[in-house]
Write an enzyme that holds these catalytic residues in place. Structure first.
Site, short mmCIF file in Angstrom:
data_model
loop_
_atom_site.label_atom_id
_atom_site.label_comp_id
_atom_site.label_asym_id
_atom_site.label_seq_id
_atom_site.Cartn_x
_atom_site.Cartn_y
_atom_site.Cartn_z
N ASP A 13 39.93 41.65 41.59
CA ASP A 13 40.34 41.41 42.98
C ASP A 13 40.25 42.68 43.83
OD1 ASP A 13 41.04 38.78 42.15
OD2 ASP A 13 42.97 39.53 41.46
N LYS A 16 35.22 42.80 45.24
CA LYS A 16 33.84 42.90 44.73
C LYS A 16 32.90 41.98 45.48
CE LYS A 16 34.97 42.06 40.49
NZ LYS A 16 36.41 42.15 40.61
N GLY A 40 37.19 34.46 41.10
CA GLY A 40 37.17 33.79 42.40
C GLY A 40 36.67 34.80 43.40
N HIS A 41 35.45 34.64 43.83
CA HIS A 41 34.85 35.61 44.74
C HIS A 41 34.85 35.07 46.16
CE1 HIS A 41 32.48 37.70 41.29
NE2 HIS A 41 33.76 38.00 41.31
N GLN A 223 36.10 40.22 37.37
CA GLN A 223 37.33 40.89 36.92
C GLN A 223 37.20 42.42 37.07
OE1 GLN A 223 36.11 38.37 34.29
NE2 GLN A 223 37.01 36.94 35.71
P1 IMP Z 1 41.59 34.52 31.66
O1 IMP Z 1 40.40 35.35 32.04
O2 IMP Z 1 41.69 33.23 32.42
O3 IMP Z 1 41.68 34.32 30.17
O4 IMP Z 1 42.91 35.34 32.04
C1 IMP Z 1 43.27 36.57 31.39
C2 IMP Z 1 43.85 37.56 32.40
O5 IMP Z 1 42.83 37.98 33.30
C3 IMP Z 1 44.96 36.99 33.28
O6 IMP Z 1 45.90 38.02 33.53
C4 IMP Z 1 44.25 36.60 34.55
O7 IMP Z 1 45.13 36.60 35.64
C5 IMP Z 1 43.25 37.74 34.64
N1 IMP Z 1 42.05 37.37 35.41
C6 IMP Z 1 41.04 36.56 35.03
N2 IMP Z 1 40.11 36.47 35.98
C7 IMP Z 1 40.51 37.25 36.99
C8 IMP Z 1 39.95 37.62 38.25
O8 IMP Z 1 38.86 37.18 38.64
N3 IMP Z 1 40.69 38.46 39.02
C9 IMP Z 1 41.87 38.98 38.60
N4 IMP Z 1 42.43 38.69 37.43
C10 IMP Z 1 41.76 37.83 36.63
#
Ligand code: IMP
Length: 422
Positions: A13, A16, A40-41, A223
């Site tokens: 977040d 990007k 989520g972009h 991420q």
């Molecule tokens: P997962 O990727 O859904 O397995 O989540 C694992 C961790 O990564 C959690 O803390 C999510 O909130 C975080 N996370 C996953 N995708 C994103 C992203 O695009 N932005 C910020 N945090 C993310």
């Protein structure tokens, strides 16, 4: 430009998508290399907000080709939905999109398992429940189904049978839930094949040849480094490598083809989900950052945790990824603070440490410095010189401390609120 990698330097977040959109202006091909619909972009163009989860955000640039690399876990339902949404807006996405035939398919049972595991855990990770962990786990267990596996009917059926033989007893015995049927899984895969099968190619072969022709390739990370399964705050991480290693493995481009690594860095820090966050501000300043920065998850809508810039975290990311330049985002959100805090060091159990540690990150006590803030609204600034002196000093301070040039500053959500530092 050659091959440029975009990497989130914090917990995701960082803005990007907006920077990818900016760099896409010079790119011929944009590649996503890891993660899935957990990302989520958000890109704002002419005031209109677009949120992408799977399709590279560069798709909004006509003339670019977008690639979903082998390192991405592809949710067919989500992919079809995003393509249809774009097609309804007049963007002929399937003429400009390729999907790696080695990418793993993320199926409904992965999502169901992600939710069931989160519910059952006492120490929750706070996943997005998009099925990311279970899908990558199946990839490692070698029971995954890849895009290229669905074209041979006999083989595809065999893969589904193998996957369900492992998954269904887990649902029934561990979570007291019903399993998934062969028919529903097969039907979904065939729907995907009919809709997007023609987009499947050998992406490393394609990308290598295009790079050799001199095409500009932008590798879009999702991420951030602190969520990297190897280099992040394990176990509170995602299940892939958002770091440079993930870019190479997840695209198939070799490391010698990478020219630039751009670290997208927020002027403060946020994190969504559980896990260590040394500079989190749980008080009114954190709340102010959240409200001013609109810090709510693009995928889940969850409020993001907010805090101050962390030098050690950035140094850790720079070391691992070889960041060549930084794009500093959301500087405008800091307007109005009397002073701005920056963590310049750490201690754990009273002992000073000079790096971001791999364990005991929840015990980190940051050492802060305070910098004078500014009150002016800077969203209209179009050059570095136009920024208030204290904002300029803050940027200089970060750049000098990290010893990496800051080449782009973003001061608002729209494409126009961005300027380069020459
Ligand atoms: P997962 O990727 O859904 O397995 O989540 C694992 C961790 O990564 C959690 O803390 C999510 O909130 C975080 N996370 C996953 N995708 C994103 C992203 O695009 N932005 C910020 N945090 C993310």
């Amino acid at each position: 430009m050659g091959c440029t990698v975009i990497i989130g330097t914090q917990w995701g977040d960082e803005g990007k998508a907006k920077m990818i959109d900016f760099y896409s202006q010079k790119a011929d091909i944009i590649v996503r290399y890891q993660g899935g619909a957990n990302a989520g972009h958000t890109v704002v163009v002419n005031g209109k907000k677009h949120v992408f989860h799977l399709i590279p955000s560069g798709i909004l640039h006509e003339g670019t080709v977008c690639v979903i690399g082998n390192g991405v876990v592809v949710d067919p339902v989500q992919l079809i939905e995003e393509c249809q949404l774009l097609e309804n807006e007049g963007i002929d996405v399937r003429k400009r999109l390729y999907i790696s035939d080695a990418a793993h398919l993320l199926l409904p049972f992965h999502k169901e398992l992600d939710g069931a595991m989160e519910e059952a855990r006492s120490n929750k990770i706070g996943t997005t429940k998009r099925g990311i962990g279970p899908c990558y786990a199946d990839k490692c267990l070698r029971v995954g189904i890849r895009v290229g596996d669905i074209f041979d009917e006999v083989y595809c059926k065999e893969r589904i049978t193998t996957a369900l033989a492992i998954k269904n007893p887990q649902f029934e015995r561990c979570y007291n839930r019903e399993g998934f049927t062969f028919a529903e899984t097969y039907d979904l895969l065939m729907t995907f094949k009919d809709y997007a099968g023609a987009l499947a190619i050998n992406t490393p072969y394609y990308l290598y040849n295009e790079a050799k022709k001199g095409k500009n390739i932008l590798l879009e990370g999702a991420q951030g480094n602190a969520l990297d399964i190897d280099h992040g705050t394990y176990p509170f991480v995602t299940s892939s490598n958002p770091s440079i290693g993930g870019a190479i493995v997840g695209s198939g481009l070799n490391p010698f083809m990478i020219q630039d690594v751009v670290g997208i860095t927020k002027a403060y820090v946020t994190r969504v989900g559980e896990g260590p966050f040394p500079t989190e501000d749980k008080g009114s300043d954190g709340e102010l950052l959240r409200q001013r920065g609109g810090e709510f998850g693009a995928t889940t809508g969850r409020p993001r945790r907010c805090g101050w810039f962390d030098i050690e975290l950035l140094k850790h990311t720079i070391r691992i990824n070889g960041i060549t330049t930084i794009a500093l985002t959301k500087l405008d959100v800091l307007s109005g603070f009397e002073t701005i805090k920056v963590a310049v060091g750490y201690s754990i159990n009273g002992k000073k440490i000079d790096h971001f540690p791999s364990a005991m990150q929840d015990k980190i006590v940051p050492v802060y410095e305070e910098h004078p803030g500014w009150h002016e609204d800077i969203t209209g600034c179009t050059s570095f010189k136009a920024l208030p002196v204290n904002a300029q000093n803050y940027v200089h301070y970060i750049q000098d401390t990290l010893q990496v040039p800051i080449s782009i500053i973003s001061v608002g959500p729209d494409r126009v609120n961005t300027f380069e530092i020459k």
